[in-house]
Scaffold this active site. Structure first.
Site, PDB file in Angstrom:
ATOM      1  N   GLN A  94     -44.158 -65.199  43.887  1.00 41.83           N
ATOM      2  CA  GLN A  94     -44.819 -64.381  44.899  1.00 41.83           C
ATOM      3  C   GLN A  94     -44.693 -64.965  46.293  1.00 41.83           C
ATOM      4  O   GLN A  94     -44.244 -66.100  46.475  1.00 41.83           O
ATOM      5  CB  GLN A  94     -46.295 -64.254  44.535  1.00 41.83           C
ATOM      6  CG  GLN A  94     -46.957 -65.614  44.310  1.00 41.83           C
ATOM      7  CD  GLN A  94     -48.389 -65.469  43.798  1.00 41.83           C
ATOM      8  OE1 GLN A  94     -49.326 -65.630  44.572  1.00 41.83           O
ATOM      9  NE2 GLN A  94     -48.551 -65.155  42.537  1.00 41.83           N
ATOM     10  N   HIS A  96     -46.862 -64.514  50.348  1.00 36.87           N
ATOM     11  CA  HIS A  96     -47.973 -63.902  51.074  1.00 36.87           C
ATOM     12  C   HIS A  96     -47.592 -63.670  52.537  1.00 36.87           C
ATOM     13  O   HIS A  96     -46.832 -64.449  53.113  1.00 36.87           O
ATOM     14  CB  HIS A  96     -49.207 -64.802  51.039  1.00 36.87           C
ATOM     15  CG  HIS A  96     -49.608 -65.228  49.659  1.00 36.87           C
ATOM     16  ND1 HIS A  96     -50.035 -64.352  48.696  1.00 36.87           N
ATOM     17  CD2 HIS A  96     -49.628 -66.449  49.080  1.00 36.87           C
ATOM     18  CE1 HIS A  96     -50.310 -65.024  47.591  1.00 36.87           C
ATOM     19  NE2 HIS A  96     -50.077 -66.297  47.788  1.00 36.87           N
ATOM     20  N   GLU A 114     -51.897 -71.151  52.071  1.00 38.82           N
ATOM     21  CA  GLU A 114     -52.707 -71.813  51.058  1.00 38.82           C
ATOM     22  C   GLU A 114     -52.220 -73.230  50.835  1.00 38.82           C
ATOM     23  O   GLU A 114     -51.187 -73.632  51.387  1.00 38.82           O
ATOM     24  CB  GLU A 114     -52.679 -71.005  49.749  1.00 38.82           C
ATOM     25  CG  GLU A 114     -51.296 -70.845  49.144  1.00 38.82           C
ATOM     26  CD  GLU A 114     -51.254 -69.767  48.044  1.00 38.82           C
ATOM     27  OE1 GLU A 114     -52.004 -68.782  48.139  1.00 38.82           O
ATOM     28  OE2 GLU A 114     -50.463 -69.929  47.119  1.00 38.82           O
ATOM     29  N   HIS A 171     -43.346 -68.811  46.110  1.00 42.25           N
ATOM     30  CA  HIS A 171     -43.941 -69.872  45.298  1.00 42.25           C
ATOM     31  C   HIS A 171     -44.470 -69.333  43.982  1.00 42.25           C
ATOM     32  O   HIS A 171     -44.710 -68.126  43.844  1.00 42.25           O
ATOM     33  CB  HIS A 171     -45.078 -70.546  46.062  1.00 42.25           C
ATOM     34  CG  HIS A 171     -46.225 -69.609  46.369  1.00 42.25           C
ATOM     35  ND1 HIS A 171     -46.222 -68.780  47.464  1.00 42.25           N
ATOM     36  CD2 HIS A 171     -47.371 -69.349  45.707  1.00 42.25           C
ATOM     37  CE1 HIS A 171     -47.340 -68.074  47.465  1.00 42.25           C
ATOM     38  NE2 HIS A 171     -48.047 -68.391  46.403  1.00 42.25           N
ATOM     39  N   ARG A 191     -45.570 -59.579  44.911  1.00 38.17           N
ATOM     40  CA  ARG A 191     -44.924 -60.127  43.715  1.00 38.17           C
ATOM     41  C   ARG A 191     -43.421 -59.885  43.807  1.00 38.17           C
ATOM     42  O   ARG A 191     -42.973 -58.758  44.040  1.00 38.17           O
ATOM     43  CB  ARG A 191     -45.539 -59.448  42.490  1.00 38.17           C
ATOM     44  CG  ARG A 191     -45.419 -60.256  41.237  1.00 38.17           C
ATOM     45  CD  ARG A 191     -46.151 -59.592  40.070  1.00 38.17           C
ATOM     46  NE  ARG A 191     -47.598 -59.718  40.155  1.00 38.17           N
ATOM     47  CZ  ARG A 191     -48.455 -58.718  39.970  1.00 38.17           C
ATOM     48  NH1 ARG A 191     -48.028 -57.502  39.706  1.00 38.17           N
ATOM     49  NH2 ARG A 191     -49.746 -58.918  40.054  1.00 38.17           N
TER      50      ARG A 191
HETATM   51 ZN    ZN Z   1     -50.107 -67.747  46.244  1.00 38.25          ZN
END
Ligand code: ZN
Length: 314
Positions: A94, A96, A114, A171, A191
């Site tokens: 995936q 972001h 993240e 990642h 995704r």
């Molecule tokens: Zn993630």
């Protein structure tokens, strides 16, 4: 002024397992529990204050109604989200979006940068972190042709490792990994690849290739985190990252340790051991799996015991 202890929210995931119960003693809803939303004000799973005068209030409500606890911030939403993830199976590959893409395309959501602290993992574990495409054309071509082995970059991981994952980084956590994740408060995931897995009803999960290809950073930027360690009395403080979105530290406490914070509110998660937090003539129990926030102006306090905490602030 009191620390705010928080009750986590649990999420069933097809890749989840039982480690959140086995390792942390949480009461999990199913044997496929993938995520513990430990410190969350996100509408998809806000945590609830467990103690003191705000007991029963969700963190998002507290943020709106008592901004003084957070230093009267400008942002409309509590910006961080702390999770513990039990990757019992491989997660989908995936990516972001960043703040500006998410703002435009995801109803004003934040982007999602993240970072991961590897609490535990199986021997020889790895994860997917970035890709090998040199250009956008190559990325699109390899995704469309399903050349995953060529495209995806794998890195070895071990307990205690830390990874900073900026938005735009392809990642995936892989099987046998238990992670504490500190992230922007966002639930937007594109995704890219799901190993062609089918759920119990035989369905494939949706992919979001258009958006994924649009937001992916090309070429992949290698971010290497070099932790900085500092001894502070009976505590060892490791600084993992200090970024525009969050700063993340580990506190290894072995014996009475003094701290003082006034300017930030702090998010604390106990990932190992136990101890006591002493503040203003009161004491509070800290044990593995406890999550709390110390409000702005909390001031001086002590932690006594044998424990490890992941600590973050904006
Ligand atoms: Zn993630």
């Amino acid at each position: 002024m009191q620390p705010l202890f928080l009750k986590p929210v649990f999420k069933e995931r097809i890749w989840g397992g039982t480690a959140l119960q086995n390792e942390f003693g949480y009461e999990i809803p199913t044997r496929n529990t993938g995520e513990c939303w430990a410190i969350s004000a996100h509408s998809n799973g806000p945590s609830i204050v467990e103690n003191g005068s705000f007991a029963g209030m969700t963190l998002d409500k507290l943020w709106r109604e008592h901004p003084e606890l957070f230093g009267n911030p400008k942002g409309a939403v509590f910006p961080l989200l702390t999770k513990i993830l039990d990757a019992n199976m491989d997660l989908s590959v995936q990516v972001h979006p960043d703040d500006s893409f998410a703002m435009l395309n995801e109803n004003g959501e934040l982007g999602k940068t993240e970072c991961w602290y590897i609490i535990d993992c199986k021997e020889d574990a790895d994860m997917i972190f970035g890709h090998n495409a040199a250009s956008k054309e190559e990325l699109v071509e390899q995704i469309n042709d399903g050349k995953w082995d060529e495209l995806l970059r794998r890195v070895k991981i071990k307990p205690g490792d830390f990874f900073y994952v900026p938005s735009g980084t392809i990642h995936a956590l892989c099987e046998g990994t238990l992670v504490l994740e500190t992230q922007q408060s966002s639930d937007t995931t594109y995704r890219v690849y799901d190993y062609d897995r089918r759920d119990a009803e035989g369905n494939l999960r949706d992919l979001h290739l258009e958006k994924a290809m649009e937001v992916t950073t090309v070429p992949h930027k290698v971010t290497v985190s070099t932790p900085v360690v500092k001894e502070q009395g009976n505590a060892r403080i490791t600084t993992f990252v200090e970024s525009e979105f969050f700063s993340v530290y580990k506190w290894d406490v072995s014996g009475k340790s003094a701290f003082s914070f006034n300017n930030h509110y702090l998010l604390l998660s106990v990932i190992k051991g136990e101890g006591l937090l002493f503040h203003a003539g009161e004491h509070y129990e800290l044990k593995k799996g406890t999550h709390l926030i110390l409000p702005v102006g909390f001031g001086e306090f002590e932690v006594d015991g044998d424990c490890e905490l992941i600590v973050s602030h904006t």
